[in-house]
Scaffold this motif. Sequence first.
Motif, PDB file in Angstrom:
ATOM      1  N   GLY A   1       9.157  -6.332   8.683  1.00 17.00           N
ATOM      2  CA  GLY A   1       8.423  -6.346   7.410  1.00 17.00           C
ATOM      3  C   GLY A   1       7.508  -5.147   7.320  1.00 17.00           C
ATOM      4  O   GLY A   1       7.002  -4.649   8.336  1.00 17.00           O
ATOM      5  N   MET A   2       7.342  -4.662   6.100  1.00 20.38           N
ATOM      6  CA  MET A   2       6.422  -3.518   5.914  1.00 20.38           C
ATOM      7  C   MET A   2       5.707  -3.626   4.568  1.00 20.38           C
ATOM      8  O   MET A   2       6.244  -4.228   3.624  1.00 20.38           O
ATOM      9  CB  MET A   2       7.187  -2.192   6.004  1.00 20.38           C
ATOM     10  CG  MET A   2       8.144  -1.945   4.862  1.00 20.38           C
ATOM     11  SD  MET A   2       9.209  -0.545   5.170  1.00 20.38           S
ATOM     12  CE  MET A   2      10.629  -1.354   5.873  1.00 20.38           C
ATOM     13  N   GLY A   3       4.531  -3.070   4.512  1.00 21.80           N
ATOM     14  CA  GLY A   3       3.780  -3.012   3.250  1.00 21.80           C
ATOM     15  C   GLY A   3       4.092  -1.693   2.549  1.00 21.80           C
ATOM     16  O   GLY A   3       3.961  -0.621   3.141  1.00 21.80           O
ATOM     17  N   VAL A   4       4.545  -1.788   1.274  1.00 22.07           N
ATOM     18  CA  VAL A   4       4.975  -0.575   0.553  1.00 22.07           C
ATOM     19  C   VAL A   4       3.784   0.347   0.255  1.00 22.07           C
ATOM     20  O   VAL A   4       3.898   1.571   0.326  1.00 22.07           O
ATOM     21  CB  VAL A   4       5.721  -0.953  -0.753  1.00 22.07           C
ATOM     22  CG1 VAL A   4       6.186   0.288  -1.497  1.00 22.07           C
ATOM     23  CG2 VAL A   4       6.903  -1.857  -0.460  1.00 22.07           C
ATOM     24  N   GLU A   5       2.613  -0.265  -0.066  1.00 21.62           N
ATOM     25  CA  GLU A   5       1.419   0.550  -0.367  1.00 21.62           C
ATOM     26  C   GLU A   5       1.097   1.492   0.792  1.00 21.62           C
ATOM     27  O   GLU A   5       0.765   2.653   0.595  1.00 21.62           O
ATOM     28  CB  GLU A   5       0.200  -0.342  -0.656  1.00 21.62           C
ATOM     29  CG  GLU A   5       0.179  -0.988  -2.033  1.00 21.62           C
ATOM     30  CD  GLU A   5       1.097  -2.205  -2.141  1.00 21.62           C
ATOM     31  OE1 GLU A   5       1.796  -2.541  -1.160  1.00 21.62           O
ATOM     32  OE2 GLU A   5       1.115  -2.829  -3.223  1.00 21.62           O
ATOM     33  N   ARG A   6       1.240   0.948   2.000  1.00 20.78           N
ATOM     34  CA  ARG A   6       0.889   1.739   3.191  1.00 20.78           C
ATOM     35  C   ARG A   6       1.894   2.886   3.385  1.00 20.78           C
ATOM     36  O   ARG A   6       1.503   4.021   3.646  1.00 20.78           O
ATOM     37  CB  ARG A   6       0.861   0.814   4.410  1.00 20.78           C
ATOM     38  CG  ARG A   6       0.506   1.543   5.680  1.00 20.78           C
ATOM     39  CD  ARG A   6      -0.167   0.646   6.691  1.00 20.78           C
ATOM     40  NE  ARG A   6      -0.387   1.345   7.956  1.00 20.78           N
ATOM     41  CZ  ARG A   6      -1.398   2.169   8.178  1.00 20.78           C
ATOM     42  NH1 ARG A   6      -2.273   2.396   7.223  1.00 20.78           N
ATOM     43  NH2 ARG A   6      -1.536   2.771   9.341  1.00 20.78           N
ATOM     44  N   ILE A   7       3.177   2.577   3.230  1.00 23.92           N
ATOM     45  CA  ILE A   7       4.205   3.626   3.388  1.00 23.92           C
ATOM     46  C   ILE A   7       3.972   4.723   2.345  1.00 23.92           C
ATOM     47  O   ILE A   7       4.017   5.918   2.644  1.00 23.92           O
ATOM     48  CB  ILE A   7       5.641   3.039   3.215  1.00 23.92           C
ATOM     49  CG1 ILE A   7       5.878   1.865   4.161  1.00 23.92           C
ATOM     50  CG2 ILE A   7       6.704   4.137   3.351  1.00 23.92           C
ATOM     51  CD1 ILE A   7       6.313   2.183   5.566  1.00 23.92           C
ATOM     52  N   ALA A   8       3.682   4.293   1.082  1.00 27.92           N
ATOM     53  CA  ALA A   8       3.471   5.278  -0.003  1.00 27.92           C
ATOM     54  C   ALA A   8       2.216   6.113   0.262  1.00 27.92           C
ATOM     55  O   ALA A   8       2.191   7.315  -0.012  1.00 27.92           O
ATOM     56  CB  ALA A   8       3.371   4.557  -1.349  1.00 27.92           C
ATOM     57  N   MET A   9       1.171   5.472   0.803  1.00 24.12           N
ATOM     58  CA  MET A   9      -0.068   6.212   1.125  1.00 24.12           C
ATOM     59  C   MET A   9       0.219   7.330   2.112  1.00 24.12           C
ATOM     60  O   MET A   9      -0.255   8.454   1.957  1.00 24.12           O
ATOM     61  CB  MET A   9      -1.096   5.266   1.754  1.00 24.12           C
ATOM     62  CG  MET A   9      -1.917   4.520   0.741  1.00 24.12           C
ATOM     63  SD  MET A   9      -3.016   3.393   1.590  1.00 24.12           S
ATOM     64  CE  MET A   9      -4.449   3.569   0.569  1.00 24.12           C
ATOM     65  N   LEU A  10       1.018   7.004   3.132  1.00 24.12           N
ATOM     66  CA  LEU A  10       1.316   7.994   4.169  1.00 24.12           C
ATOM     67  C   LEU A  10       2.257   9.080   3.644  1.00 24.12           C
ATOM     68  O   LEU A  10       2.086  10.261   3.929  1.00 24.12           O
ATOM     69  CB  LEU A  10       1.931   7.308   5.400  1.00 24.12           C
ATOM     70  CG  LEU A  10       1.014   6.283   6.087  1.00 24.12           C
ATOM     71  CD1 LEU A  10       1.744   5.535   7.180  1.00 24.12           C
ATOM     72  CD2 LEU A  10      -0.229   6.977   6.648  1.00 24.12           C
ATOM     73  N   LYS A  11       3.226   8.677   2.839  1.00 28.68           N
ATOM     74  CA  LYS A  11       4.178   9.668   2.296  1.00 28.68           C
ATOM     75  C   LYS A  11       3.504  10.655   1.354  1.00 28.68           C
ATOM     76  O   LYS A  11       3.795  11.835   1.349  1.00 28.68           O
ATOM     77  CB  LYS A  11       5.288   8.942   1.501  1.00 28.68           C
ATOM     78  CG  LYS A  11       6.529   8.690   2.299  1.00 28.68           C
ATOM     79  CD  LYS A  11       7.590   8.057   1.431  1.00 28.68           C
ATOM     80  CE  LYS A  11       8.412   9.087   0.706  1.00 28.68           C
ATOM     81  NZ  LYS A  11       9.364   9.803   1.549  1.00 28.68           N
ATOM     82  N   TYR A  12       2.608  10.129   0.483  1.00 32.92           N
ATOM     83  CA  TYR A  12       2.029  10.977  -0.563  1.00 32.92           C
ATOM     84  C   TYR A  12       0.579  11.379  -0.292  1.00 32.92           C
ATOM     85  O   TYR A  12      -0.047  12.036  -1.123  1.00 32.92           O
ATOM     86  CB  TYR A  12       2.085  10.256  -1.915  1.00 32.92           C
ATOM     87  CG  TYR A  12       3.492  10.004  -2.428  1.00 32.92           C
ATOM     88  CD1 TYR A  12       4.411  11.049  -2.559  1.00 32.92           C
ATOM     89  CD2 TYR A  12       3.899   8.731  -2.811  1.00 32.92           C
ATOM     90  CE1 TYR A  12       5.690  10.816  -3.039  1.00 32.92           C
ATOM     91  CE2 TYR A  12       5.180   8.493  -3.295  1.00 32.92           C
ATOM     92  CZ  TYR A  12       6.068   9.538  -3.403  1.00 32.92           C
ATOM     93  OH  TYR A  12       7.319   9.312  -3.884  1.00 32.92           O
ATOM     94  N   GLY A  13       0.022  10.925   0.850  1.00 31.13           N
ATOM     95  CA  GLY A  13      -1.376  11.251   1.155  1.00 31.13           C
ATOM     96  C   GLY A  13      -2.363  10.577   0.193  1.00 31.13           C
ATOM     97  O   GLY A  13      -3.388  11.153  -0.163  1.00 31.13           O
ATOM     98  N   ILE A  14      -2.033   9.358  -0.244  1.00 30.50           N
ATOM     99  CA  ILE A  14      -2.947   8.605  -1.129  1.00 30.50           C
ATOM    100  C   ILE A  14      -4.023   7.966  -0.244  1.00 30.50           C
ATOM    101  O   ILE A  14      -3.704   7.344   0.770  1.00 30.50           O
ATOM    102  CB  ILE A  14      -2.165   7.528  -1.926  1.00 30.50           C
ATOM    103  CG1 ILE A  14      -1.130   8.215  -2.834  1.00 30.50           C
ATOM    104  CG2 ILE A  14      -3.098   6.639  -2.728  1.00 30.50           C
ATOM    105  CD1 ILE A  14      -0.050   7.293  -3.368  1.00 30.50           C
ATOM    106  N   ASP A  15      -5.307   8.149  -0.641  1.00 32.77           N
ATOM    107  CA  ASP A  15      -6.367   7.718   0.271  1.00 32.77           C
ATOM    108  C   ASP A  15      -7.050   6.420  -0.142  1.00 32.77           C
ATOM    109  O   ASP A  15      -7.913   5.913   0.570  1.00 32.77           O
ATOM    110  CB  ASP A  15      -7.410   8.842   0.419  1.00 32.77           C
ATOM    111  CG  ASP A  15      -8.019   9.209  -0.937  1.00 32.77           C
ATOM    112  OD1 ASP A  15      -7.599   8.605  -1.952  1.00 32.77           O
ATOM    113  OD2 ASP A  15      -8.904  10.080  -0.977  1.00 32.77           O
TER     114      ASP A  15
END
Length: 335
Positions: free
Chosen positions: A305-319
């Motif tokens: 299982g994974m959280g999409v918000e976290r993956i997107a934060m890391l991919k796009y540098g969202i803080d």
Amino acid sequence: METSIEQIREQALSQLKTALHPDEIKALSVRYLGRKGVITQFLRDISKLPSEERPEAGKRANEVKKELDTSFKEILKKIESQASAAKGRIDVSLPGRAVPRGFLHPLTLVTREICSIFIKLGFDIAEGPEVETDYYNFEALNLPKNHPARDMQDTFYVSDNIVLRTQTSPMQIRVMEQQAPPVRIIAPGKVYRCDSDITHTPMFSQVEGLLVDKDISFGDLKGILTAFVHQIFDKDTSLRFRPSFFPFTEPSAEVDICCIMCKGRGCRICSNTGWLEILGSGMVHPAVFENVGYDTNRYTGFAFGMGVERIAMLKYGIDDLRKYFENDFRFLRQF
Ligand code: 2U9
């Protein structure tokens, strides 16, 4: 009289032929038929002619005056009616107006990217209800009532027995109830937890996965998740599997990737560890298989299982998590 009435007529008619705009015709009408116009002047000058020529000259001048007046009016009417018909028509020579394009929310984009990677690895997508029974959300996943692990998830209860799902795992239970192994599915969707602070929102997005077949080992789990990480992040991202605990998997592991900001040197993002946690996983607990009637002697499987918000934060540098839910166009249109 220097210019004859016939010359005046010729000149007026030829100028009328080349006139394109209503204003030009009105100007011609004034020039020839106005109070100080050419024909008016001609009629005035008739008095200077010998008396025997006057009746004929006057008669012809009045005929020409009438003819020109009719011609000016007819052409003016024609041009004006053409102009008003053209008003409703589309001018295909005009440059096109830009149509504003819609765009996908970053969470939709990342969810789709995760799904497409697993589809290429042979997984199907399973979607289902966000309002679930206690059985599918907890009991079937080896979380019986009063199990201490239920405290791990703060749950929104709709009633005693109905909850907003805290994970998408109920979907995997539903699929296993409906079909015999092999099973290879991912379950994307929104989940809810009664949790709200700077790093948690009451609603978030998950993608979970389940693979069940004969002879599935922890090696298969590592292979699939490594292939996934190398596609969603960089193809030479280092990852590690760290022992963990989940009631529905045994053994369980959390997956960390080498920090993509500092490349493992240690920074604020990875709390100076050099690693970032991105996934939870494990071999499906036999108790879960028993709940859906799978023969635990024949089948094994893994889940993650994974959280999409976290993956997107890391991919796009969202803080900041809140950016996903504020609907600020300046943020959303960047993806
Ligand atoms: C079945 C059996 C096992 C799904 C799993 C995790 C580990 C996990 C978290 C990641 C971040 C939730 O979004 S998060 O907070 N998930 O760590 N999930 S194993 O295990 C299953 C699912 C279904 C039938």
